[in-house]
Write a protein that holds these residues in place. Structure first.
Motif, PDB file in Angstrom:
ATOM      1  N   GLY A 109       0.810  -1.210   0.000  1.00 36.45           N
ATOM      2  CA  GLY A 109       0.000   0.000   0.000  1.00 36.45           C
ATOM      3  C   GLY A 109       0.845   1.262   0.000  1.00 36.45           C
ATOM      4  N   LEU A 110       1.897   1.298   0.816  1.00 31.58           N
ATOM      5  CA  LEU A 110       2.735   2.494   0.878  1.00 31.58           C
ATOM      6  C   LEU A 110       3.553   2.671  -0.388  1.00 31.58           C
ATOM      7  N   GLY A 118       3.801  10.907  -6.618  1.00 33.19           N
ATOM      8  CA  GLY A 118       4.668  11.429  -7.665  1.00 33.19           C
ATOM      9  C   GLY A 118       6.099  10.968  -7.610  1.00 33.19           C
ATOM     10  N   ALA A 119       6.411   9.952  -6.808  1.00 30.52           N
ATOM     11  CA  ALA A 119       7.788   9.472  -6.736  1.00 30.52           C
ATOM     12  C   ALA A 119       8.206   8.848  -8.058  1.00 30.52           C
ATOM     13  N   VAL A 124      11.248   3.925  -6.773  1.00 28.22           N
ATOM     14  CA  VAL A 124      10.346   3.135  -5.931  1.00 28.22           C
ATOM     15  C   VAL A 124      10.622   1.653  -6.122  1.00 28.22           C
ATOM     16  N   HIS A 125      10.756   1.245  -7.375  1.00 27.15           N
ATOM     17  CA  HIS A 125      11.022  -0.165  -7.683  1.00 27.15           C
ATOM     18  C   HIS A 125      12.287  -0.642  -6.964  1.00 27.15           C
ATOM     19  N   GLU A 126      13.343   0.155  -7.037  1.00 24.53           N
ATOM     20  CA  GLU A 126      14.603  -0.250  -6.432  1.00 24.53           C
ATOM     21  C   GLU A 126      14.516  -0.239  -4.911  1.00 24.53           C
ATOM     22  N   ALA A 127      13.877   0.792  -4.348  1.00 25.10           N
ATOM     23  CA  ALA A 127      13.782   0.878  -2.885  1.00 25.10           C
ATOM     24  C   ALA A 127      12.971  -0.269  -2.314  1.00 25.10           C
ATOM     25  N   PRO A 135      11.215   3.746   3.354  1.00 28.75           N
ATOM     26  CA  PRO A 135      10.565   4.789   4.164  1.00 28.75           C
ATOM     27  C   PRO A 135      11.103   6.186   3.891  1.00 28.75           C
ATOM     28  N   ASP A 136      12.426   6.313   3.729  1.00 27.65           N
ATOM     29  CA  ASP A 136      12.987   7.634   3.415  1.00 27.65           C
ATOM     30  C   ASP A 136      12.419   8.169   2.115  1.00 27.65           C
ATOM     31  N   LEU A 137      12.369   7.316   1.091  1.00 25.17           N
ATOM     32  CA  LEU A 137      11.843   7.743  -0.206  1.00 25.17           C
ATOM     33  C   LEU A 137      10.390   8.192  -0.076  1.00 25.17           C
TER      34      LEU A 137
END
Length: 733
Positions: A109-110, A118-119, A124-127, A135-137
């Motif tokens: 969900g997050l 808008g990330a 996002v995929h890598e994190a 969480p930082d991203l």
């Protein structure tokens, strides 16, 4: 390109993930989708007026507007989610609703929240794959959102999950101070658990007046407000118990009151029936112990089940018990096969008509729900499920667990994996396949082969449909929980490990993939024989690994050996033989041997059309590869016609934002550009880039390559090339 055989160890080794090939423009690898749209973040809809929560809702709304995070906490069935729904409605901000009941659902969900905020999808995929700090991203991106927003974390009962492995007070996990609004519902009301990051609001039971109004909302003709108040007091103001009591009386009101029908028909008689069934807890303390609260709910449900038994549905009770042993997720209606149910004595003789009537009866009294879904599903309230799964004698509980495992296994075995039409059904079934691993040791030891086969089918689906992260998690869980020493488990576990290796290969994690493949390849000859089809399937996949490493000559040699052995043992038309020949053609193409590659692809295409049909996904993949050969050979008109037809099929079958559709469209654009039709090429490329950043991520090599194509097409028309991300949006002029 090589065609991994994901089910090489299942006895039907031809089912494979096949991918397109962008010849010279984009070298295609399979990646899980990274774009929004994978899960809903919309708040669940309110179905009744919210009673007795006005002051609580106002206080929470005021604090959220002031930038204070809030936790609404209380026991199950108190209406925490309902309060959150009302808060979201009154706050008037964009709301992102996340199921925080498990670590997996929270992370999924997050991840969706980060994308909606808008990330960069590639980041996002890598994190979320562990190559960055998710969480930082997330919080960096939320800090950039200028509009007012509300993030709801519903059912966050395990606060440790929000800390992402660290104490929540350190503010390095999923919960931090923010410029927006964060609302959490949880059973945990310990201030130390929340580390000072949120204002806590305990949700109480309803007052007599509010409880009475809640009953009257649902059963307006069941008595006076005074009688409703007495029943509300008797039910200790528990919202879920009040809801179910009102539903019960609403159903009774529609029944003919024939002679001899002795059922409670109003608030007074319902309260009397509760007293008769529940003498040991007639007087509840002011602050009921959680066990007493659960007993209250249980007795309320039991009364509703008694009603259904009186109406001719005695099997409603065991059906509810059985359903409670599935995962806490929508249950596909298809899983309830009457021929399997009938094997249990309690469901002996059950028919489809009777089962449908049971489900409707349970729905009528509020114990089951049928939420809207493209795949018909059933849903239990979490508290109903939680209580009912532990009711009954130990033998009965064990039988229900084993029966739920059997039902999930039968549905998994009945569905084709490579047919995209089955994928929505697979997505609904997937959590229940994973749940078969969560049964107690005694149940797992009784049916290990069934559980292993179910998980093997599920991991194969994940590998085929591109659900790589879910598939890897499931495969690793199965390998860790199922002992390979059992004969009936060893073969499917080898299949699961093979699927795991294939998914690691899809992620370009070549070292990890090779390690898993080698484990399978070492064990397979002893289990199956050196020339068995399943062993050869692993050799096929290892050849694909060689090609991925750039060892093209060795890959071609190994593919040829596998094709020869498969032809001899399986026959020239077997799907696995054809998969190996398809991969061999890809190796020839990779080495620049166009004539040989074309001849091999055409031979495979002819046989696949005969064996699988013209519209099968594997057949269409071979056609796609052949179109690439035609283009490389300079036969542009034929390549264009082929790609245009393939694009129509892929868009209709897979959807406009599927990776294969985007690849086919960009390949078509390349052919159009080479034929001088730059305007159409530009249009196709803009269509790709309009959604490509959501699917692959803006910095993905696919996107960069297509941006390069577009720049060349624009220059060819004398237009100014668009810089960086500007090219991603469709042209509006």
């Amino acid at each position: 390109m090589p065609e991994p055989v994901h089910n090489a160890l299942s006895g039907n080794i031809g089912t494979a993930v096949q991918v397109g090939h962008l010849h010279g423009d984009v070298n295609f690898n399979v990646f899980p989708s990274t774009g929004p749209g994978l899960g809903s973040l919309a708040p669940p809809a309110l179905t009744h007026d919210v009673r007795g929560r006005g002051e609580l809702v106002s206080a929470v709304v005021e604090e959220l507007r002031a930038g204070q995070s809030c936790v609404v906490h209380g026991a199950g069935g108190y209406g925490k989610t309902t309060v959150a729904q009302q808060v979201a409605a009154e706050l008037g901000a964009e709301t992102w609703w996340v199921d925080a009941s498990s670590e997996r659902s929270l992370h999924d969900g997050l991840r969706e929240v980060a994308l909606r905020a808008g990330a960069n999808p590639q980041e996002v995929h890598e994190a979320w794959e562990g190559r960055g700090h998710a969480p930082d991203l997330l919080w960096r991106q939320l800090a950039r959102v200028e509009s007012r927003w509300l993030l709801v974390l519903d059912n966050a009962d395990d606060v440790r999950v929000l800390g992402a492995g660290r104490p929540i007070a350190e503010r390095t996990g999923w919960l931090r101070t923010s410029t927006g609004s964060v609302l959490i519902t949880s059973r945990d009301g310990n201030p130390q658990s929340w580390g000072g990051l949120a204002r806590l609001h305990e949700i109480e039971t309803l007052s007599v007046a509010d409880g009475a109004q809640m009953l009257l909302d649902r059963a307006p003709d069941a008595g006076s407000s005074g009688s409703a108040g007495e029943l509300a007091q008797r039910l200790a103001g528990l919202p879920l118990a009040l809801h179910l009591a009102g539903q019960y009386l609403a159903v009774v009101a529609t029944m003919p009151q024939v002679p001899g029908l002795d059922l409670p028909v109003d608030f007074d008689s319902y309260r009397t029936a509760l007293d008769d069934r529940w003498p040991e807890v007639t007087e509840l303390p002011d602050a009921p112990h959680p066990l007493a609260e659960r007993e209250t709910l249980h007795r309320t449900w039991e009364l509703s089940l008694d009603l259904l038994a009186e109406r001719g549905y005695p099997s409603a009770r065991p059906l509810l018990r059985l359903l409670s042993h599935f995962a806490d997720a929508p249950i596909p209606l298809e899983v309830l096969r009457t021929d399997i149910l009938a094997k249990a004595p309690v469901f002996a003789g059950i028919t489809a008509v009777h089962l449908a009537a049971l489900i409707k009866a349970l729905t009528d009294v509020g114990l089951l729900h049928s939420p809207e879904n493209p795949v018909p599903v059933l849903r239990l309230h979490p508290v109903v499920r939680e209580t009912n799964r532990y009711l009954g004698e130990p033998q009965e509980i064990g039988n229900n667990m084993a029966h739920s495992v059997a039902l999930a296994g039968v549905m998994a075995a009945s569905m084709e994996v490579t047919d995209p039409a089955t994928w929505p059904r697979w997505r609904v079934l997937l959590p229940h396949c994973a749940a078969t691993l969560d049964v107690p040791d005694g149940v797992r030891e009784a049916v290990p082969g069934l559980i292993a086969l179910t998980c093997e089918r599920a991991t194969r689906f994940c590998a085929t449909a591109g659900l790589v992260l879910q598939g890897i998690d499931l495969a690793r869980a199965a390998l860790s929980r199922l002992a390979e020493t059992r004969a009936e488990v060893r073969e499917p576990l080898l299949g699961i490990r093979n699927d795991l290796a294939s998914m690691l290969l899809d992620r370009a994690d070549l070292d990890a993939a090779e390690a898993e493949f080698r484990v399978v390849l070492e064990a397979a000859p002893d289990v199956f024989g050196a020339n068995d089809a399943r062993t050869l399937g692993v050799r096929h996949n290892m050849a694909g690994l060689l090609q991925a490493r750039g060892e093209l000559e060795r890959a071609e040699s190994e593919f040829r050996a596998v094709v020869e052995l498969m032809t001899g043992s399986l026959g020239a038309k077997h799907s696995s033989t054809l998969a190996a020949r398809h991969s061999l053609a890809g190796a020839l193409l990779a080495r620049g041997r166009l004539a040989a590659a074309e001849a091999e692809y055409r031979a495979v295409l002819d046989l696949r059309q005969q064996v699988l049909g013209a519209g099968h996904m594997h057949t269409m993949t071979t056609r796609s590869e052949l179109a690439g050969v035609l283009r490389a050979s300079g036969e542009l008109e034929a390549a264009e016609a082929e790609l245009a037809e393939l694009l129509d099929w892929a868009a209709e079958t897979l959807g406009d934002d599927h990776s294969r559709v985007l690849i086919t469209r960009s390949n078509l654009a390349a052919v159009l550009a080479e034929r001088g039709d730059l305007k159409r090429a530009e249009s196709e490329l803009r269509t790709v880039l309009a959604v490509a950043h959501e699917v692959w991520g803006a910095d993905h090599p696919h996107v960069l390559a297509v941006c390069g194509q577009l720049e060349n097409v624009l220059r060819g028309q004398g237009k100014r090339a668009l810089p960086d991300q500007a090219a991603i949006a469709p042209e509006t002029r």
